[in-house]
Design a protein around this motif. Structure first.
Motif, PDB file in Angstrom:
ATOM      1  N   SER A  46       0.829  -1.211   0.000  1.00  0.00           N
ATOM      2  CA  SER A  46       0.000   0.000   0.000  1.00  0.00           C
ATOM      3  C   SER A  46       0.859   1.255   0.000  1.00  0.00           C
ATOM      4  O   SER A  46       0.593   2.209  -0.739  1.00  0.00           O
ATOM      5  CB  SER A  46      -0.939   0.005   1.215  1.00  0.00           C
ATOM      6  N   MET A  47       1.894   1.261   0.819  1.00  0.00           N
ATOM      7  CA  MET A  47       2.762   2.434   0.886  1.00  0.00           C
ATOM      8  C   MET A  47       3.577   2.586  -0.402  1.00  0.00           C
ATOM      9  O   MET A  47       3.793   3.696  -0.890  1.00  0.00           O
ATOM     10  CB  MET A  47       3.724   2.334   2.085  1.00  0.00           C
ATOM     11  N   MET A 105       1.439   4.234  -3.233  1.00  0.00           N
ATOM     12  CA  MET A 105       0.585   5.277  -2.677  1.00  0.00           C
ATOM     13  C   MET A 105       0.000   6.194  -3.753  1.00  0.00           C
ATOM     14  O   MET A 105      -1.152   6.639  -3.645  1.00  0.00           O
ATOM     15  CB  MET A 105       1.372   6.097  -1.646  1.00  0.00           C
TER      16      MET A 105
END
Length: 606
Positions: free
Chosen positions: A231-232, A235
């Motif tokens: 997810s990071m 982003m």
């Protein structure tokens, strides 16, 4: 089916896919641990000796207390002779000092061995991850890679730091204390050891259940790390497509799974530790009652009874702490399983057993009857025969999924063909060492990955020994010097967040400078200009003329503006070549796929 039900199924499928990969690369922890500890065999035996001395000193103290009560106090009552008691007290102090010194020696030496082992684990894992082919990394995401190098290594560190000491100490304490109890008084010792079957049952139950629980815990923490890192890392895409709620939903789910797994592990401890305490306290009460009866009838001395009570306290201490030993051991065992599984994975493109030296290649690239499939039964390239003479620039075009990028991956040996051979100067790529191949064949992609460091460091990536003058010469030849010189620190400007402060065109020019400085015989460009705007593309096109001069080049392209600089173009369709010729000739033919593509491109410019 409702949206929430569909999401629940989707989350379960995603989690199962991650866990399946975790299980696939798992196993062989015992062999790995033996390999890691083999160089320290004699040092470990030295540690065992130190632990033996430490525990002998510790176990001697209750016996010395018994001697002090039974043989040191009576002379004081008889004739005020303090000699025996002072002697015993001195021996107690000596035993205490010996225990402290050996404990210090153990911590220092075991700490040094532990750090050396961890350093070797990290080195092995990092080296092996770099050897494994892109096919492995396609399945094994960066989140799992980080999990192996962080939480799993930490789990092993905890075992090396406390597990060995705790296990050996517990074993010596249990065996030594049981023997001393029977030595002091057989009847009272047998009464004390009646608790043995109960201890065995509860310990065996805890060992069995904690093994299951902690393996689940390690799997669930892997889910948390994987989802967090992915997810990071993505982003921009997450925010662009308003994916935050869905990602939060997935993360909340895996985080809750991890919480539940930890709660289940904690419940085992909640039952185990009070159970041990209950057995211990009941045993002490029974021994005190029966020992008082024996002492009253003169069958044991008060010193023996006092020693019994002290030994029983020591006997149950390691049992109270054994839960922590099991926690540490299970966590480290699961971590070792995962690391061993990864280290056992063979590279998809192994080094040749008898490599052939290539030296400086001319750049003749040939595909001989090449078949390739990513998944069994789903061919991507079928019977490809293609020769790219040294110095020729070949453009490869076609629809999405036609096999264009696969050609690039095969030419750089990121994958090996399922059948046939890819040859450089007549040599099968499988016969060349990776050093020989990477020195002569370089691929530039549209990702243009820039690493932490300076602009100059990134340009030197293919030739770390290049001088600053050579770096500047490369950028001047490609027209990149001016924008680099205009940066705050010029070539010493730090690259942040994979070059996020540079435009796409600037990052592409840095990537081209990197390739130009490496000076390969064959340059593969995989959609190298597809993400650029028109001004950036024109700037890069000019640089391409310089980069491609005098070398073999394969350009994978959607944009026909890139194809114009090629000597030859092939059109791919379903893994086969359907057209082959000079770009101008194919465009002028007035029919065929390339002609249609060229006409559509001209219409788009209008």
């Amino acid at each position: 089916m409702t949206t929430s039900e569909w999401r629940g199924i989707a989350k379960t499928d995603e989690d199962e896919h991650v866990l399946e990969i975790e299980r696939r690369f798992t196993g062989g922890s015992g062999e790995l641990l033996r390999e890691l500890l083999a160089p320290y065999k004699w040092a470990i035996w030295g540690l065992v000796g130190i632990v033996l001395v430490e525990n002998a000193a510790r176990l001697s103290i209750p016996y010395l207390v018994k001697e002090g009560i039974d043989t040191g106090i009576p002379p004081i009552r008889a004739d005020n002779d303090l000699g025996p008691l002072v002697t015993i007290v001195a021996i107690v102090l000596l035993a205490t000092l010996t225990q402290a010194i050996t404990r210090n020696l153990f911590l220092v030496r075991s700490g040094r061995i532990g750090q050396d082992v961890l350093s070797e684990v990290r080195r092995r894992v990092f080296r092996h991850f770099q050897k494994l082919s892109p096919a492995f990394h396609d399945d094994y995401t960066s989140g799992r890679v980080i999990s192996r190098q962080t939480s799993d290594v930490d789990a092993i560190y905890e075992m090396l730091e406390t597990g060995f000491d705790g296990l050996v100490t517990a074993a010596l304490t249990l065996v030594g204390t049981a023997g001393l109890l029977l030595f002091l008084d057989v009847k009272l010792g047998l009464v004390a050891l009646v608790c043995g079957p109960f201890l065995f049952w509860i310990t065996n139950w805890f060992r069995r259940e904690s093994a299951k629980s902690y393996r689940v815990t390690r799997e669930k923490v892997a889910l948390v790390i994987v989802h967090f890192v992915e997810s990071m890392g993505g982003m921009r895409a997450v925010q662009a497509f308003r994916r935050e709620p869905r990602n939060q939903e997935i993360f909340d789910d895996v985080n809750d799974q991890y919480r539940v797994a930890n709660l289940n592990a904690f419940r085992l401890i909640v039952w185990f530790m009070p159970g041990i305490r209950l057995i211990g306290n009941v045993t002490i009460a029974v021994v005190l009652l029966y020992g008082a009866y024996l002492a009253f009838h003169g069958e044991v001395t008060v010193g023996v009874l006092a020693a019994f009570l002290l030994y029983l306290r020591q006997f149950f201490e390691p049992m109270m702490e054994i839960s922590q030993f099991y926690n540490t051991f299970q966590s480290a065992s699961a971590a070792l399983d995962k690391l061993a599984g990864v280290l056992r994975e063979e590279p998809g493109v192994p080094e040749p057993e008898r490599p052939v030296r290539l030296g400086q290649a001319r750049g003749d690239l040939r595909f001989d009857a090449v078949d390739f499939e990513y998944a069994e039964g789903r061919p991507v390239i079928v019977g490809l025969d293609l020769e790219v003479p040294a110095g020729q620039t070949l453009a490869v075009v076609g629809t999405t999924g036609a096999g264009k990028t696969t050609i690039a991956k095969l030419a750089t040996r990121f994958y090996d063909p399922t059948a046939g051979a890819v040859r450089l100067d007549g040599l099968d790529l499988r016969e060349l060492t990776s050093d020989d191949l990477r020195r002569n064949v370089v691929m530039v992609t549209q990702e243009n990955y820039l690493f932490s460091g300076t602009i100059a460091d990134n340009i030197r990536f293919g030739r770390p020994d290049a001088s600053m003058a050579e770096v500047e010469a490369a950028t001047r030849a490609l027209g990149a010097h001016d924008f680099i010189a205009a940066l705050p620190d010029g070539y010493a400007t730090k690259v942040a967040n994979q070059g996020g402060r540079l435009s796409a065109g600037q990052r592409q020019l840095v990537a081209f400078a990197r390739a130009f400085l490496a000076d390969p015989a064959v340059l593969i460009l995989d959609e190298a200009t597809s993400s650029l705007d028109v001004p950036s593309e024109r700037l890069v096109q000019q640089a391409l003329q310089t980069v491609l001069a005098g070398r073999t080049a394969v350009i994978i392209a959607h944009r026909l503006s890139t194809v114009e600089i090629a000597d030859r173009v092939i059109v791919m369709e379903h893994g086969r070549i359907v057209e082959d010729g000079a770009p101008a000739d194919l465009a002028a033919a007035g029919e065929g796929r390339f002609s249609d593509l060229h006409e559509a491109w001209l219409d788009s410019l209008a």
